[in-house]
Design a protein around this motif. Structure first.
Motif, PDB file in Angstrom:
ATOM      1  N   TYR A 195      -1.639   0.153   4.522  1.00  0.00           N
ATOM      2  CA  TYR A 195      -1.698   1.588   4.773  1.00  0.00           C
ATOM      3  C   TYR A 195      -3.145   2.064   4.924  1.00  0.00           C
ATOM      4  N   VAL A 209      -0.958   6.236   2.043  1.00  0.00           N
ATOM      5  CA  VAL A 209       0.497   6.026   1.993  1.00  0.00           C
ATOM      6  C   VAL A 209       1.230   7.298   2.385  1.00  0.00           C
ATOM      7  N   HIS A 225      -5.807   5.290  -1.557  1.00  0.00           N
ATOM      8  CA  HIS A 225      -4.542   4.600  -1.274  1.00  0.00           C
ATOM      9  C   HIS A 225      -3.388   5.604  -1.227  1.00  0.00           C
ATOM     10  N   TYR A 270       1.015   7.896   6.102  1.00  0.00           N
ATOM     11  CA  TYR A 270       1.835   6.948   6.855  1.00  0.00           C
ATOM     12  C   TYR A 270       3.312   7.338   6.819  1.00  0.00           C
ATOM     13  N   TRP A 330       2.270  -3.458  -0.349  1.00  0.00           N
ATOM     14  CA  TRP A 330       1.332  -2.996   0.676  1.00  0.00           C
ATOM     15  C   TRP A 330       0.332  -4.060   1.094  1.00  0.00           C
ATOM     16  N   LYS A 367      -4.690   0.931   8.210  1.00  0.00           N
ATOM     17  CA  LYS A 367      -4.206   1.710   9.342  1.00  0.00           C
ATOM     18  C   LYS A 367      -4.830   3.110   9.353  1.00  0.00           C
ATOM     19  N   TYR A 368      -4.868   3.751   8.181  1.00  0.00           N
ATOM     20  CA  TYR A 368      -5.302   5.145   8.103  1.00  0.00           C
ATOM     21  C   TYR A 368      -6.802   5.284   8.313  1.00  0.00           C
TER      22      TYR A 368
END
Length: 732
Positions: A89, A137, A133, A140, A75, A92-93
């Protein structure tokens, strides 16, 4: 420009589609701040070559980002603008939407960038275990799936069944290809693959039901796609390992043969020295060529290197056989490659040299040459006549004083594998005489006549002496040949082995040793009541050539055959000196002298990866702490060093790698010929070149095939079109 004389995998370029992980160019500069790093986030983590990532400077040392961290934490995403790594991830989130977990998220992995390499492993591990995290994930992965999958639990179950079934199908293809078995025959339903899947479906209602509804996923097209993706993955792993070396250096091994259909196949292998200073030779494929000229083969070789993303400028060695189209000084393949890369040292394959030396030595003595021909004819008779084979087997088994072994003809091209055939005749000589005599009395005209002639020849004492002398010389050359075929063999080790053999042959050149061999032959002649050993008739030269002087003639048969035996030994030694005094070996010998003595030679300046001044300093420091007399000892010393000490001798290690990377033989390419004979038989001559290449790579690299992740292979396959994604969803 891609050559038109080569048939390669049509989609081989997909192996090396440029990804962020494999890109060699420096990441783009310009622009900074949070907005830019958000724009940098693509569809997958950006993982460039680690030499482009900023280092961390401390008071007494400099820390670097490790390449293994990318493999361990997939990642990780490097941001050139922030000069640090982020969590792909989480960035992005939490960067695109607000969440209750945002306040608990680690900002270093979301927007500011993490670059404290001293605490990297600790922080990476803590972040991976965090709730933030896990949530990022999970979100995503759900977003990657179609909306229909998220809304329909029934579709999810169907996709799970499809994934389980397809994993078994792909596993069947991989299993058959690994073992070199044909997947289908004249009738697809009667082929090995169809029968294997049918067997797997017994008692598995889920698989059986799915296959009835989706039989197109066992089609030849799917089989070929699976074979291609797997072989591409294996070749990619090999080239990535070469690119990950401290200094990219590699050598090329090429050899050619004809397959069962008469098509010329060129086997390409790469040799490199891994991070543990162990030489590695890896098969990378079979390529069909329409012309075997040196220019065309060199063009094919350059095309292959381009497709593998390996620069010709880093090619440091090339090893082929002694054929004119490969070794020619002007028009050979090695000459054409050296025109573009002079540092690609050419070495004539060591085992091929030994084979030529043995051939020249044996034909120099008529008594050895004639005896070997008789052994060959006896082996041919044993193979061609079932009656003689039965007679000899019965006679040999009744003789309890000797161990029964089959009689074999001599290999027509490999002189250094003939010793077992001669030893078999020598140990069963009495059985050979009895069997040939009995066979000569049979009613079969041709076979009985051949057996009669062989019986008369084997009754002569000269034959037994010739076999003994041949076995004595060839046994030494065969041991050298076996030694030079090892993958770990280096050119310096090859030259050292040749020197040992030369001294061994010279030690045999004594009256004591020959008299022992002669007495051994005489004892067998006496015990079996054979014709005595005698000299052939020697024609006296005309008086006009000799004058009044008396021409020289040997007084005894022992003196006559001693002269022939000495001539064989002398020929072998002279041939060793000539064939192992190649220009390429002399260049490597100069480099090894630099490594051992510490005296810098002008040849060092020709290699761009070597710094003569730094090398001289490091060699003096190395010699002050270690005592080594060969490059092998230097390699052993480096393997025992701790990383901090090894880092002191970077230039010495580069020089050592340069000596070890040049192959001593082309045996690895010839090993692939054995795989080719198993794969493309006369029943499988319609196999296309692409399929043959894919199957050959999988069959040769069985360990690498076993280590592949089958789910990743399936994921790559279903991503080729959207229809498959609807059927299977995501495997990972």
């Amino acid at each position: 420009m891609i050559s038109e004389n080569i048939q390669v995998i049509p989609t081989l370029h997909v192996i090396f589609q440029e990804t962020d992980r494999e890109r060699e160019t420096e990441p783009g500069k310009g622009g900074s701040g949070l907005d830019q790093h958000k724009e940098e986030l693509g569809t997958c983590p950006h993982q460039p070559n680690t030499r482009f990532i900023e280092t961390q400077s401390l008071k007494n040392k400099t820390l670097k980002f490790q390449d293994s961290w990318f493999r361990q934490y997939k990642w990780l995403h490097y941001s050139p603008s922030l000069k640090g790594v982020l969590c792909f991830y989480c960035s992005k989130y939490f960067g695109e939407q607000k969440s209750a977990l945002a306040s608990k998220a680690d900002g270093a992995f979301i927007n500011t960038g993490f670059s404290n390499w001293k605490k990297a492993l600790q922080r990476f591990s803590e972040h991976e275990d965090s709730d933030c995290h896990s949530a990022a994930v999970t979100t995503y992965l759900h977003q990657k799936q179609p909306v229909s999958t998220q809304l329909s639990s029934q579709l999810q179950k169907q996709q799970q069944v499809a994934r389980n079934s397809f994993l078994k199908i792909v596993g069947g293809v991989m299993c058959l290809a690994r073992q070199g078995n044909a997947l289908r025959g004249h009738d697809n339903k009667e082929g090995n693959f169809h029968q294997l899947i049918k067997y797997k479906a017994e008692g598995d209602e889920e698989l059986l039901s799915w296959l009835q509804r989706h039989n197109n996923f066992t089609s030849p097209k799917i089989q070929n796609e699976v074979l291609q993706i797997v072989s591409n993955t294996i070749v990619r792993e090999i080239t990535q390992e070469i690119h990950s070396l401290p200094v990219v250096q590699f050598s090329l091994i090429i050899d050619g043969t004809q397959d069962a259909a008469g098509v010329e196949q060129e086997s390409f292998c790469l040799r490199f020295v891994d991070k543990n200073l162990q030489p590695r030779e890896e098969f990378i494929g079979l390529y069909q060529v329409t012309s075997t000229t040196g220019e065309n083969i060199a063009s094919v070789a350059k095309d292959v290197l381009i497709r593998l993303n390996l620069p010709l400028s880093q090619l440091r060695g090339q090893t082929y056989d002694g054929a004119a189209n490969m070794s020619g000084r002007m028009q050979g393949a090695q000459a054409h490659i050296k025109k573009e890369q002079p540092l690609a040292v050419y070495v004539h394959c060591g085992p091929h040299c030994v084979n030529l030396i043995t051939q020249a030595a044996c034909v120099s003595a008529p008594v050895i040459r004639d005896a070997m021909q008789l052994v060959h004819e006896l082996g041919v008779l044993f193979n061609q006549s079932g009656k003689f084979k039965a007679i000899f087997t019965a006679v040999a088994k009744s003789d309890r004083t000797a161990t029964h072994t089959s009689l074999k003809p001599l290999c027509p091209t490999r002189w250094t594998v003939r010793t077992p055939a001669m030893r078999s005749v020598l140990s069963q000589y009495e059985s050979v005489l009895t069997a040939t005599e009995e066979m000569s009395q049979s009613t079969t005209m041709e076979m009985s006549a051949r057996a009669s002639g062989l019986h008369k020849s084997f009754l002569r004492g000269n034959t037994i002496l010739g076999i003994i002398l041949a076995e004595d010389v060839m046994a030494v050359m065969e041991e050298l040949n076996i030694s030079l075929q090892q993958r770990s063999q280096t050119t310096s080790g090859m030259l050292a082995a040749v020197d040992h053999v030369k001294r061994g042959l010279q030690a045999k050149r004594s009256e004591v040793h020959f008299d022992w061999l002669y007495s051994r032959g005489s004892q067998i002649v006496t015990s079996l009541n054979l014709q005595p050993i005698k000299m052939p008739h020697v024609r006296q030269p005309p008086k006009r050539f000799t004058g009044p002087a008396t021409s020289h003639s040997h007084s005894t048969a022992q003196a006559y055959y001693r002269m022939q035996y000495y001539n064989t030994l002398d020929t072998a030694v002279v041939q060793c000196n000539e064939r192992f005094s190649q220009d390429g070996l002399q260049r490597l010998q100069k480099l090894e002298d630099v490594l051992i003595s510490g005296n810098i030679d002008a040849v060092v300046d020709e290699y761009p990866e070597l710094d003569a001044m730094a090398l001289e300093v490091q060699l003096k420091m190395f010699q002050a702490n270690y005592t080594c007399t060969t490059s092998s000892e230097v390699a052993d010393t480096f393997r025992e060093m701790v990383p901090e000490v090894r880092h002191l001798f970077k230039q010495v290690e580069i020089l050592l790698r340069l000596l070890m990377v040049v192959p001593a033989s082309s045996a690895e390419a010839e090993r692939s010929f054995s795989a080719l004979r198993r794969l493309k038989t006369w029943l499988r001559t319609m196999m296309t070149q692409t399929r043959l290449n894919n199957v050959a790579i999988r069959h040769v690299h069985q360990e690498k095939l076993d280590a592949l992740d089958r789910k990743q292979i399936c994921q790559s396959l279903v991503e080729l079109n959207n229809e498959r994604l609807q059927v299977f969803g995501s495997f990972i």
